[in-house]
Scaffold this active site. Sequence first.
Site, PDB file in Angstrom:
ATOM      1  CG  HIS A 170      21.083  71.649  97.168  1.00 56.48           C
ATOM      2  ND1 HIS A 170      21.053  71.987  95.832  1.00 56.48           N
ATOM      3  CD2 HIS A 170      22.390  71.373  97.438  1.00 56.48           C
ATOM      4  CE1 HIS A 170      22.279  71.931  95.331  1.00 56.48           C
ATOM      5  NE2 HIS A 170      23.107  71.552  96.273  1.00 56.48           N
ATOM      6  CG  ASP A 210      17.040  73.418  92.429  1.00 56.56           C
ATOM      7  OD1 ASP A 210      17.499  74.541  92.105  1.00 56.56           O
ATOM      8  OD2 ASP A 210      17.759  72.453  92.712  1.00 56.56           O
ATOM      9  CG  HIS A 259      18.201  75.669  96.819  1.00 56.24           C
ATOM     10  ND1 HIS A 259      17.085  74.905  96.566  1.00 56.24           N
ATOM     11  CD2 HIS A 259      19.224  75.060  96.156  1.00 56.24           C
ATOM     12  CE1 HIS A 259      17.414  73.904  95.763  1.00 56.24           C
ATOM     13  NE2 HIS A 259      18.702  73.960  95.501  1.00 56.24           N
ATOM     14  CG  HIS A 304      16.533  65.879  94.582  1.00 57.16           C
ATOM     15  ND1 HIS A 304      16.961  65.576  93.327  1.00 57.16           N
ATOM     16  CD2 HIS A 304      16.676  67.227  94.720  1.00 57.16           C
ATOM     17  CE1 HIS A 304      17.349  66.694  92.713  1.00 57.16           C
ATOM     18  NE2 HIS A 304      17.198  67.707  93.535  1.00 57.16           N
ATOM     19  CE1 TYR A 350      16.446  70.140  89.453  1.00 57.31           C
ATOM     20  CE2 TYR A 350      14.170  70.415  90.169  1.00 57.31           C
ATOM     21  CZ  TYR A 350      15.493  70.124  90.452  1.00 57.31           C
ATOM     22  OH  TYR A 350      15.874  69.822  91.729  1.00 57.31           O
ATOM     23  CG  ASP A 369      15.155  70.544  95.450  1.00 58.09           C
ATOM     24  OD1 ASP A 369      14.830  70.935  96.587  1.00 58.09           O
ATOM     25  OD2 ASP A 369      16.277  70.727  94.960  1.00 58.09           O
ATOM     26  CG  HIS A 417      23.739  68.142  96.557  1.00 54.64           C
ATOM     27  ND1 HIS A 417      24.464  68.215  95.399  1.00 54.64           N
ATOM     28  CD2 HIS A 417      22.441  68.127  96.173  1.00 54.64           C
ATOM     29  CE1 HIS A 417      23.644  68.259  94.353  1.00 54.64           C
ATOM     30  NE2 HIS A 417      22.408  68.202  94.805  1.00 54.64           N
ATOM     31  CG  ASN A 420      21.651  74.328  92.376  1.00 59.73           C
ATOM     32  OD1 ASN A 420      20.853  74.171  93.302  1.00 59.73           O
ATOM     33  ND2 ASN A 420      22.129  73.317  91.669  1.00 59.73           N
TER      34      ASN A 420
END
Length: 327
Positions: free
Chosen positions: A249, A66, A214, A251, A69, A33, A223, A104
């Site tokens: 995923h 990720d 991920h 953070h 971004y 991420d 999440h 994602n």
Amino acid sequence: MAVCTAVLLLSGALLTQKHSSSGLPIKFMVIGDFGRRGAYNQTEVAELFAIKAAAMHPDFIISVGDNMYPSGLSSPDDAAFDASFVQPYHAKSLQVPWYVILGNHDYGDKCYDEPPGCYVYSGDSFYSPLHQLDATLVERDWRWNCHRSFEMTLGEGLVELFFIDTNPAVQKYYDRPWANFTGGLKSQDWSAQLSSLERKLHASKAAWKIVIGHHPPRSNGHHGNTVELLDSLEPIMQEAGVQAYFAGHDHNLEHIHASNNTPHYIISGGGSKSDRPFIGVTDSLFQWPYSGFVTAELSKEELIVYFCGYGTEADDLEPMYSVRIAV
Ligand SMILES: *[C@@H]1O[C@H](CO)[C@@H](O)[C@H](O)[C@H]1NC(C)=O
Ligand SMILES: *[C@@H]1O[C@H](CO)[C@@H](O)[C@H](O)[C@H]1NC(C)=O
């Protein structure tokens, strides 16, 4: 400033083969991420990452996704590849192979951290997860080894790493505009991937089986659990005796262990922005709400994972947490 703040020991009682000097121990680092063109503390965390790498000399680095971004690359020539990967991780100590999977956002998810963003765009279909998988990226930076799903056998067969693409498992993504990007979610078949993983885990002779994806089946972060993985993937890993699962995923950094026969979940999604509190403490053995990464040393007997925090209160030289778990 920050340091490694925790240690996790997993005993490898199942191991039967002799140590091979050309194989174990294996040292690696896991970050996720991160790809925000250096912003949101990516550069600061990357500097700490480089310092740790200089001290431990990792054999390789894993990205749990990720990477770019907000919505992946717009082409294999996209300058974001330099700004979010090549530049932040330019240090000499980080010049080792990077094994990279997709998150994602790499699939085109533009939700970023502001949910309305999921729904307000339509014309960005030049984004595609295929761009990060493109072979020409290796010419831009030799370290980049990005695939949807793959396996690595190490330590003369004692260790097998199973990298999986968890994005197609997440049902709610299929309603998002980016689901039909070229090479995107709608081109994938989760149940076929799951069956394939199950076959490979079953066939594996490795004493150490480690899965990398991920999305975490279990998380106490923003999440929460990824229910599709909890329902379908965890039982398969449990059956196969997978010892550890590395994810991103959320953070933050987390270690979750729900029971003796489920994998240890190691969440390392702190490569840049980290601004969301935990939602719980279920089965948590350690949680760190800020940025950071983990490092790992895998020998015949044990997997040691060190949690390295960046940010508020991460300047304690003593480990905040350590545990030894017998298999
Ligand atoms: C992709 O999905 C969006 C909405 O989710 C839709 O508006 C668009 O027409 C679709 N594109 C293709 C090529 O199917
Ligand atoms: C960056 O790190 C600092 C701590 O060093 C923290 O206060 C700040 O919230 C972080 N910013 C983001 C966007 O995560």
